[in-house]
Each structure stands twice: as C-alpha cells, then as structure tokens.
Design a protein around this motif. Sequence first.
Motif, PDB file in Angstrom:
ATOM      1  N   LEU A 283      30.181 -24.888 -57.944  1.00  0.00           N
ATOM      2  CA  LEU A 283      29.122 -25.818 -58.632  1.00  0.00           C
ATOM      3  C   LEU A 283      27.927 -24.946 -59.394  1.00  0.00           C
ATOM      4  O   LEU A 283      27.884 -23.355 -58.312  1.00  0.00           O
ATOM      5  CB  LEU A 283      28.283 -26.725 -57.388  1.00  0.00           C
ATOM      6  CG  LEU A 283      29.249 -27.714 -57.054  1.00  0.00           C
ATOM      7  CD1 LEU A 283      28.513 -28.108 -56.235  1.00  0.00           C
ATOM      8  CD2 LEU A 283      30.232 -28.480 -57.438  1.00  0.00           C
TER       9      LEU A 283
ATOM     10  N   CYS B 250      24.174 -24.434 -60.579  1.00  0.00           N
ATOM     11  CA  CYS B 250      22.619 -24.753 -60.442  1.00  0.00           C
ATOM     12  C   CYS B 250      22.115 -24.761 -61.681  1.00  0.00           C
ATOM     13  O   CYS B 250      22.605 -23.088 -62.681  1.00  0.00           O
ATOM     14  CB  CYS B 250      22.074 -23.886 -59.200  1.00  0.00           C
ATOM     15  SG  CYS B 250      23.027 -24.287 -57.726  1.00  0.00           S
TER      16      CYS B 250
ATOM     17  N   TYR C  52      24.275 -34.577 -59.643  1.00  0.00           N
ATOM     18  CA  TYR C  52      25.677 -33.751 -60.395  1.00  0.00           C
ATOM     19  C   TYR C  52      25.180 -33.437 -61.180  1.00  0.00           C
ATOM     20  O   TYR C  52      24.246 -33.044 -61.569  1.00  0.00           O
ATOM     21  CB  TYR C  52      26.408 -34.564 -60.552  1.00  0.00           C
ATOM     22  CG  TYR C  52      25.977 -36.341 -61.887  1.00  0.00           C
ATOM     23  CD1 TYR C  52      25.839 -35.585 -63.004  1.00  0.00           C
ATOM     24  CD2 TYR C  52      25.580 -36.754 -61.194  1.00  0.00           C
ATOM     25  CE1 TYR C  52      24.767 -36.777 -64.037  1.00  0.00           C
ATOM     26  CE2 TYR C  52      24.398 -37.790 -61.918  1.00  0.00           C
ATOM     27  CZ  TYR C  52      24.111 -37.770 -63.329  1.00  0.00           C
ATOM     28  OH  TYR C  52      23.548 -38.042 -63.894  1.00  0.00           O
TER      29      TYR C  52
ATOM     30  N   TRP D 268      28.173 -33.456 -56.324  1.00  0.00           N
ATOM     31  CA  TRP D 268      27.244 -32.465 -54.958  1.00  0.00           C
ATOM     32  C   TRP D 268      28.105 -32.746 -54.725  1.00  0.00           C
ATOM     33  O   TRP D 268      27.453 -33.295 -52.995  1.00  0.00           O
ATOM     34  CB  TRP D 268      26.429 -31.859 -55.624  1.00  0.00           C
ATOM     35  CG  TRP D 268      25.811 -30.273 -56.456  1.00  0.00           C
ATOM     36  CD1 TRP D 268      26.070 -31.030 -57.842  1.00  0.00           C
ATOM     37  CD2 TRP D 268      24.849 -29.797 -56.219  1.00  0.00           C
ATOM     38  NE1 TRP D 268      25.473 -29.948 -58.320  1.00  0.00           N
ATOM     39  CE2 TRP D 268      24.713 -28.628 -57.315  1.00  0.00           C
ATOM     40  CE3 TRP D 268      24.460 -29.142 -55.172  1.00  0.00           C
ATOM     41  CZ2 TRP D 268      23.751 -27.866 -57.557  1.00  0.00           C
ATOM     42  CZ3 TRP D 268      23.125 -28.243 -55.454  1.00  0.00           C
ATOM     43  CH2 TRP D 268      23.035 -27.770 -56.462  1.00  0.00           C
TER      44      TRP D 268
ATOM     45  N   LEU E  32      28.760 -25.213 -49.184  1.00  0.00           N
ATOM     46  CA  LEU E  32      27.943 -26.600 -50.191  1.00  0.00           C
ATOM     47  C   LEU E  32      26.618 -26.591 -49.423  1.00  0.00           C
ATOM     48  O   LEU E  32      25.460 -27.352 -50.314  1.00  0.00           O
ATOM     49  CB  LEU E  32      29.104 -27.808 -50.140  1.00  0.00           C
ATOM     50  CG  LEU E  32      28.013 -29.261 -50.532  1.00  0.00           C
ATOM     51  CD1 LEU E  32      27.856 -29.034 -52.309  1.00  0.00           C
ATOM     52  CD2 LEU E  32      29.116 -30.349 -50.312  1.00  0.00           C
TER      53      LEU E  32
ATOM     54  N   GLY F 108      24.001 -25.356 -50.881  1.00  0.00           N
ATOM     55  CA  GLY F 108      22.946 -25.995 -52.837  1.00  0.00           C
ATOM     56  C   GLY F 108      21.936 -25.902 -52.603  1.00  0.00           C
ATOM     57  O   GLY F 108      21.730 -25.761 -53.384  1.00  0.00           O
TER      58      GLY F 108
END
Length: 345
Positions: free
Chosen positions: A48, A50, A79, A106, A319, A322
């Motif tokens: 993912l 950022c 998302y 996410w 995750l 995150g």
Amino acid sequence: MATTNKQVILRDYVTGFPKESDLIFNDATVDLKVAAGSNKVLVKNLFLSCDPYMRIRMSKPDPSTAALALPYTPGQPIYGYGVSKVVESGHPDYTKGDLLWGIVGWEEYSVITITPYSHFKILHTDVPLSYYTGLLGMTGMTAYSGFYEICSPKKGETVFVSAASGAVGQLVGQLAKIMGCYVVGSAGSNEKVDLLKNKFGFDEAFNYKEEKDLNAALKRCFPEGIDIYFENVGGKMLDAVLLNMKLNGRIAVCGMISQYNLEEQEGVRNLSSVIYKRIRLQGFVVFDYYHKYSKFLEFVLPYIREGKITYVEDVAEGLEKGPSALIGLFHGKNVGKQLIVVARE
C-alpha cells in the motif's frame, strides 16, 4: 468461502494535523468468491502507498476539492494506491494470479470495480513489485507528466524541486539530470540533503529548516535564477521561489503539503512576479495523463534496468504499521517513498 479481512478505518473527519488515533482497526470478513455474473475482481493486497493527498480525504467534504479528492467515509476503510494479486475475477481482462496496481482499500483483501485507468496490469516483473506503489505507479507518472508535459525542460536549464527526497521529487531530480539540467532540491533534514546529493545526483541541496531566509538560500543556489520549479510544498517556499524565477520560467504545481493540515491556508504575497517575469504556473492532476502510461514505462524502465535511475523506499512491515507510516509523512519522518507491506505473496 470467507476469510478474515483486517482493515484500517477512519474514525471521524480530521482537522489540523492527523493523529494515529484517527485511524482504527476493524476485523471484517470477505467472501473469497466473486458472485456469478459480476465483473468485480477480488484481490489480495501486497503493498500500500502512503501519499500526502490522502490527508485531504480525511477532512469534511469541501465543494472546492470534492471533484478531485472525494473524502473518506468515517467508519469505512480508507483507500489509496496499492499493488495487488488477483484471487478471483469476474472481469474478462483479469484472471487469478494476475498482478495489478491501482486503487484499493487499506485492508488485506479488496473487491474492486475496474474503470478506465483505475487499475493497471503489471507486465514487467523484473523490477521490484513495490516500485508500482511509487516509481512505476502514480507518483512516477506524476513526476514524468509534470516535468515533461508541464515544464517542457531544455538542456542546460536550472531546476528547483521542493520536498525533493520524497516519492515524486527524487524522480523529478533524476529526470532533470538526465536532461542535462542543473538541479537543486530542498528537504527537511541533513540526512535527506545527503541523499539528494550523493544518491540521486542533485547538484546542490539544502535543509529548509536550517535556512533563516529562503529567498537568500535560493539566490545562493541560483545566482542567475530558476527556469523550472517543481512545486510540492507551497506556502513560504513558493513565495520565495517566485522572487527567484527567470523570465519565462515554468512552475508545475504538484502538491502543497505545507498547507494540508492548516485550518486556514497561508497567502502568497509575490504573485506579481508571475506577471512581470511572464511565469507559467500550472497545476495538474496525474489522472489527466494516465493515457500516456505505456509511453512512460517505455521511457523509464530502461533507465531503471541500467541503474541510471535509483529509488529509495521507506518500508513499514505489516498493515498495523499503516497509521504511523501515513501520519509520519506530515512530520517528515519518511526517507524516500513511504509504503506498507501487507503481504509479500
């Protein structure tokens, strides 16, 4: 068939600087089968991205930004861009095992709807898959389209890049060097300044936090002025740059990270320079250039394979890391492209 699906949820709309507590975890479930006749695609998220624009989406709906950055919904997963692997597909262009990058939640698994330029199939796997969260994904396309399409660079020109060690800035600087330009970058720590000069090949760089007078710092680096400014910061930096632009200079406005957490944005005082110096100042959104993605890959992949373009990633594992990784962007904690590893296969 169903399995657990850990998600990162926006607790409520945010004002000022976001906090880790604004993002909470939810344990949901997801069906591992796509309904018969559906064209949706179930993917397992691997990486993912950022990105600073995500802060805009944490705020209450604003009519002036809604068209470009639809706000997140409190109580729902946030998302952004990610790299994923297809688990099950009802779409004719995607089959189980395909890799893609594009907009996902996410979460561990996402059910996505394919629309034009929302997702891109990954065909080149001889480079790190994580690059498709940045260098070979949205941020790479941002650097490429902003620099070439907006700035129209020429060999020998002077180029200034703010937030230069970030996901977009580090590539803009290297593209400018490939063009034969003189390149200077600003960053928020001495570690990042060293990275710009010794890793990315910038001709000069400075730590803006240590400069009492940004105008003086730019005059020191550009005694004859700036031809091209790639704008990622806004505020006081933009004000100082306007005083140092050359006649017929070009400014590509990519982002304004210094303003995203302010309840009232700072004004710019030196806009008259745009008139007197015939400066072309243009904002842009990467979505407008996604039709050139294949052209971008043809251009950039050979440079990566030959080691002529390098990329630095700041990787958060899991995750659960995150929220801290995303919030860290707004405090300058990341060095290079910030991304999260959800799973490696």
